[in-house]
Design a protein around this motif. Sequence first.
Motif, PDB file in Angstrom:
ATOM      1  N   GLU A 688       0.617  -1.435   0.025  1.00  0.00           N
ATOM      2  CA  GLU A 688       0.049   0.057  -0.049  1.00  0.00           C
ATOM      3  C   GLU A 688       0.816   1.350  -0.094  1.00  0.00           C
ATOM      4  O   GLU A 688       0.579   2.101  -0.648  1.00  0.00           O
ATOM      5  CB  GLU A 688      -0.901  -0.064   1.227  1.00  0.00           C
ATOM      6  CG  GLU A 688      -2.070  -1.188   1.003  1.00  0.00           C
ATOM      7  CD  GLU A 688      -2.602  -1.237   2.444  1.00  0.00           C
ATOM      8  OE1 GLU A 688      -2.666  -0.253   3.440  1.00  0.00           O
ATOM      9  OE2 GLU A 688      -3.259  -2.189   2.792  1.00  0.00           O
ATOM     10  N   ALA A 692       1.261   3.996  -2.905  1.00  0.00           N
ATOM     11  CA  ALA A 692       0.804   5.521  -2.613  1.00  0.00           C
ATOM     12  C   ALA A 692       2.119   6.566  -2.944  1.00  0.00           C
ATOM     13  O   ALA A 692       1.930   7.330  -3.305  1.00  0.00           O
ATOM     14  CB  ALA A 692       0.715   5.645  -1.085  1.00  0.00           C
ATOM     15  N   LEU A 695       2.710   5.773  -7.404  1.00  0.00           N
ATOM     16  CA  LEU A 695       1.663   5.830  -8.614  1.00  0.00           C
ATOM     17  C   LEU A 695       1.263   7.474  -8.587  1.00  0.00           C
ATOM     18  O   LEU A 695       1.255   8.215  -7.870  1.00  0.00           O
ATOM     19  CB  LEU A 695       0.303   5.171  -8.087  1.00  0.00           C
ATOM     20  CG  LEU A 695       0.498   3.392  -8.516  1.00  0.00           C
ATOM     21  CD1 LEU A 695      -0.959   3.066  -7.920  1.00  0.00           C
ATOM     22  CD2 LEU A 695       0.418   3.282  -9.811  1.00  0.00           C
ATOM     23  N   PRO A 697      -1.353  10.500  -9.652  1.00  0.00           N
ATOM     24  CA  PRO A 697      -2.710  10.811  -9.464  1.00  0.00           C
ATOM     25  C   PRO A 697      -3.501  10.532 -10.623  1.00  0.00           C
ATOM     26  O   PRO A 697      -3.006  10.871 -11.899  1.00  0.00           O
ATOM     27  CB  PRO A 697      -2.787  12.355  -9.222  1.00  0.00           C
ATOM     28  CG  PRO A 697      -1.620  12.652  -8.717  1.00  0.00           C
ATOM     29  CD  PRO A 697      -0.523  11.618  -9.394  1.00  0.00           C
ATOM     30  N   GLY A 712      -4.306   8.976   0.483  1.00  0.00           N
ATOM     31  CA  GLY A 712      -4.040   9.141  -1.288  1.00  0.00           C
ATOM     32  C   GLY A 712      -4.920   8.309  -2.160  1.00  0.00           C
ATOM     33  O   GLY A 712      -4.917   8.645  -3.031  1.00  0.00           O
ATOM     34  N   PHE A 713      -5.907   7.578  -1.515  1.00  0.00           N
ATOM     35  CA  PHE A 713      -6.765   6.919  -2.328  1.00  0.00           C
ATOM     36  C   PHE A 713      -8.062   6.901  -1.939  1.00  0.00           C
ATOM     37  O   PHE A 713      -8.593   7.134  -0.744  1.00  0.00           O
ATOM     38  CB  PHE A 713      -6.254   5.385  -2.319  1.00  0.00           C
ATOM     39  CG  PHE A 713      -5.088   4.974  -3.134  1.00  0.00           C
ATOM     40  CD1 PHE A 713      -4.886   4.732  -4.357  1.00  0.00           C
ATOM     41  CD2 PHE A 713      -3.845   5.053  -2.245  1.00  0.00           C
ATOM     42  CE1 PHE A 713      -3.689   4.340  -4.860  1.00  0.00           C
ATOM     43  CE2 PHE A 713      -2.652   4.672  -2.624  1.00  0.00           C
ATOM     44  CZ  PHE A 713      -2.314   4.197  -4.267  1.00  0.00           C
ATOM     45  N   ARG A 733      -9.987   1.515  -6.399  1.00  0.00           N
ATOM     46  CA  ARG A 733      -9.381   2.770  -5.796  1.00  0.00           C
ATOM     47  C   ARG A 733      -8.741   3.791  -6.700  1.00  0.00           C
ATOM     48  O   ARG A 733      -8.084   3.129  -7.448  1.00  0.00           O
ATOM     49  CB  ARG A 733      -8.393   2.241  -4.853  1.00  0.00           C
ATOM     50  CG  ARG A 733      -8.948   1.644  -3.408  1.00  0.00           C
ATOM     51  CD  ARG A 733      -8.058   1.258  -2.561  1.00  0.00           C
ATOM     52  NE  ARG A 733      -8.530   0.724  -1.225  1.00  0.00           N
ATOM     53  CZ  ARG A 733      -8.979  -0.345  -1.098  1.00  0.00           C
ATOM     54  NH1 ARG A 733      -9.165  -1.186  -2.018  1.00  0.00           N
ATOM     55  NH2 ARG A 733      -9.901  -0.618   0.095  1.00  0.00           N
ATOM     56  N   LYS A 735      -6.316   6.970  -7.285  1.00  0.00           N
ATOM     57  CA  LYS A 735      -5.431   7.548  -6.708  1.00  0.00           C
ATOM     58  C   LYS A 735      -5.709   9.177  -6.493  1.00  0.00           C
ATOM     59  O   LYS A 735      -5.799   9.778  -7.842  1.00  0.00           O
ATOM     60  CB  LYS A 735      -3.721   7.635  -7.125  1.00  0.00           C
ATOM     61  CG  LYS A 735      -2.666   8.299  -6.732  1.00  0.00           C
ATOM     62  CD  LYS A 735      -2.350   8.021  -5.266  1.00  0.00           C
ATOM     63  CE  LYS A 735      -1.257   8.724  -4.525  1.00  0.00           C
ATOM     64  NZ  LYS A 735      -0.073   8.609  -5.442  1.00  0.00           N
ATOM     65  N   LYS A 736      -5.892   9.603  -5.482  1.00  0.00           N
ATOM     66  CA  LYS A 736      -6.582  11.012  -5.665  1.00  0.00           C
ATOM     67  C   LYS A 736      -5.626  12.263  -5.992  1.00  0.00           C
ATOM     68  O   LYS A 736      -4.343  12.132  -5.957  1.00  0.00           O
ATOM     69  CB  LYS A 736      -6.987  11.489  -4.252  1.00  0.00           C
ATOM     70  CG  LYS A 736      -8.263  10.572  -3.862  1.00  0.00           C
ATOM     71  CD  LYS A 736      -8.771  10.886  -2.470  1.00  0.00           C
ATOM     72  CE  LYS A 736      -9.549  11.919  -2.501  1.00  0.00           C
ATOM     73  NZ  LYS A 736     -10.273  12.201  -1.266  1.00  0.00           N
TER      74      LYS A 736
END
Length: 892
Positions: A688, A692, A695, A697, A712-713, A733, A735-736
């Motif tokens: 995870e 994070a 990756l 966004p 972040g997700f 999910r 990635k924000k």
Amino acid sequence: MGPVAAVSAGGYHTCVVGTNGQLVCFGENHDGECEVPTDLGPVHAMSAGMCRTCATGADGRLFCFGETPRGQCHVPSDLGPIRDVSMGGGHTCAVTAGGRLVCFGLNNYGQCATPRDLGMTVATSVGKYHSCVLSADGRLVCFGDNFEGQCNVPSDLYSFLAMSTGLRHTCAVAMDGQLVCFGENYQGQCNVPSDLGVRAELLLVLLSTQRGLKTRACVGAAAGMKPCLLRSVLLIGLAAQAGAGSRSLEHLQQAQELSAAGQQHAAVASVRQALRLEPSSGEAHHLLGQLLASLGDLAAARQSFAEVTRLNPTSAGAWANLGYIQSLDGRRPSDVEKSYQTALRLEPEHLNSIKGLAELKQAQSDYAGAEKLLLEALRKAKAAKAAPAPSLYLSLASLYEDLGKDEKAAKAYKAALKLDASIGLAHLGLGRLQHKHGKLRASEKSYRKAIEFVPEECERFDIYKWLGIFLAARGANEEATKVLTRAVQLRREAGRLTSSLIMNLPDEALYLETRRKEAASFADACRVPALRKLPLALAAVRSLESDEAWLVPFLLESVAVFGLSQNRLGTASSFGSVWFIGFRRVMETAHAHSSRLASERPVTFVMGSGLGEQCFFAAALGMSCVGYDVLCNSTVSQARRIVSEHQLEQLSIRHLCGSAVESEGLEEAAAVFLNDYSFEQPLHEQLELHLARNLRPGAIVASFSPWNHETGFAVVATVEVETSWGDVPVEIRLKKEICRGPGLSHKVSRTMGSKCCSGEEATDSGQDGRNERVHAASYREEVIKDENAQGISISALSKRPSVKESREFTIKLKKTLEQSRLGIDVDLTDGVGVVVEQVNQGLVKDWNQAHPDMAVQRGDRLIKVNGVASNAGEMTEVCKTHDELEITVSRK
């Protein structure tokens, strides 16, 4: 071979002795039961069993050959010359030249526990679980299983000429020629015809075994007739009428042969012909019920067994059989209980009825009632100073296992083994418990014993596989290879999929049907000429599931890499974990939430890719793919070989050997598919954090398991997909975005206490009304649109004077089974307070609807949770782990 002097029919083979003493066996020879030893010579006595044969040579030596899982062919070395021999269901008895009775093999009911006061014996006959012997003075003694009274020799008869044992009944000829039968009678096998009669000139002896008949004549004068030293006899006088009864018997024999050959429908037709000739034949109705049950027609089978109880209402066995078939047919528990109780009224110690009634109570969750019934049966047996049936302990052990009382279950299994060390199911159950509690060497020992006595059950419960794995774990690779190879062979012989050695297959028929659907769907997706080789590559992957040369090395390498610390060898697969139909559904759903998947040939990473078929799926959907796996030799090398053989390199499919947490190039990934169904928690947490950090966004992560760190997700969708172990949800999910403003540090959204983030990305409204995605590198200002500040940037808002005084209020939330999510997106940037960014579906929204005057809004700060304050991380953890929450909210 010329004239025949004697014949014996076994389970699926027949043996005959010529007048010259030559033994010839023919029929099924799967276990070598027809392979007569070349040095046997002329035969004096012989007996055909289920899958084995015993015979004595001219010198009296006993030879046994064929299947011997229970030791029934392990002839004692000190036995000496033999005059008579008889083979039963799992044991053998022989009379030595000196008149001593010796029994060996299965002894679960004491059928090999020879009584000490027998004296000199002249003949023996054994049933399934009981043994009978005729002494020189004409006494008949029977011992072993006596639950149907098959060992209750009539007390008013003192001397016998001959005897024969069936499965659970015994017949004997008294000195005056009278035929008596005792034991199980639900098919009328003990109803001796009143007009039978006996002729002194000749007696026709039908030797009845489990699956056939054999004939032999004994000639003698009525006054001076000598005992016929034969086994399994049913004496019928030649004066008995042939007629319809004999023709009915022929049809029943034919039905049994057809059933043994797997022709169940033809066997049913033959039984129905027998019933037309003799409608009141309990044996025919019973056989018809068995056949119909095997064909799945339980309602018709139940009617047949009910007819048996009508014809013979005093037979405990008939009522017990009816109760059993009623339970299979889903009849009312009261009906099942009534049948079992009737059997117990007729025969209070009827074993099958006690066990059946206990299983019924167990199924109704009346565990105390089931335990009481079994313990009472054991108590009565001890009070009568009789050895309790080991099967009662087995039922008790099964009950305790269901209740999670492993210690009591282990004691029950050991008690059964103390009565009879050859009970394979007890070894199997004990080994399973030892395996569960990490006692691997003890479990290995128990599994070896189970394989010796119940190999067919061990195949069904994957015991061969686990024994092989235990051997590999302690470095015995050569023996492990042999055991695992045997496991593959047994699966093939049983018509089962070898893939279940490494996968959980809830329903093999459904599994195969899903395979067919996948193949069709995948072929349809690969219509483009450049992709037409993909279905062939996928078929090559799937073919390895039955490839012994791949399966065994895979299991051995898995042990070397993973050890025995996790159950990956039983629950995870190196191939076929997700079918193409489900993979496509996941990617189509992900495409709707991320523009990165809309680019040309987006890169997909598959972690735990095994043989890489999911990379073939990605290629079929127009993606490049990188697959990671840690089993280098049995999976990665095989995947590379298949890619090379089918010339798929141009599709940008790469398979790499290494840990997913060390994967490189994630910055270019549009999607990551995690086969994390069996990842251990430490590995999952590392993965995870790795994703994070690396990756970008807008990237998508699809996974089976819940995450520990959502930073972040955001979970944007959940998709149900078909897998090798059943239908399971896959969480998708996103990635924000990381939004920045002048003078403002990175702001990372976190979903608190649940997977309830809306997944919406930050947007900036353009003049044309279109929404453009905001990337981390863009440094655009987030626009907050509320009733007080429309169109004002974060930087401007931070300088804006407060228009309201600070206000605090308290909300109280309680999680339930139906709703456990808070449903808020929060900002933990300053590390002190928890700022609410958005309210979604969940407990907070439910509170807002019920308390509009104290509704939580965007911009509110959570300053205290259950007494914890001034630490955003600790407050968040309390929200996630506590079921009842008292939260202080501050608003300006």
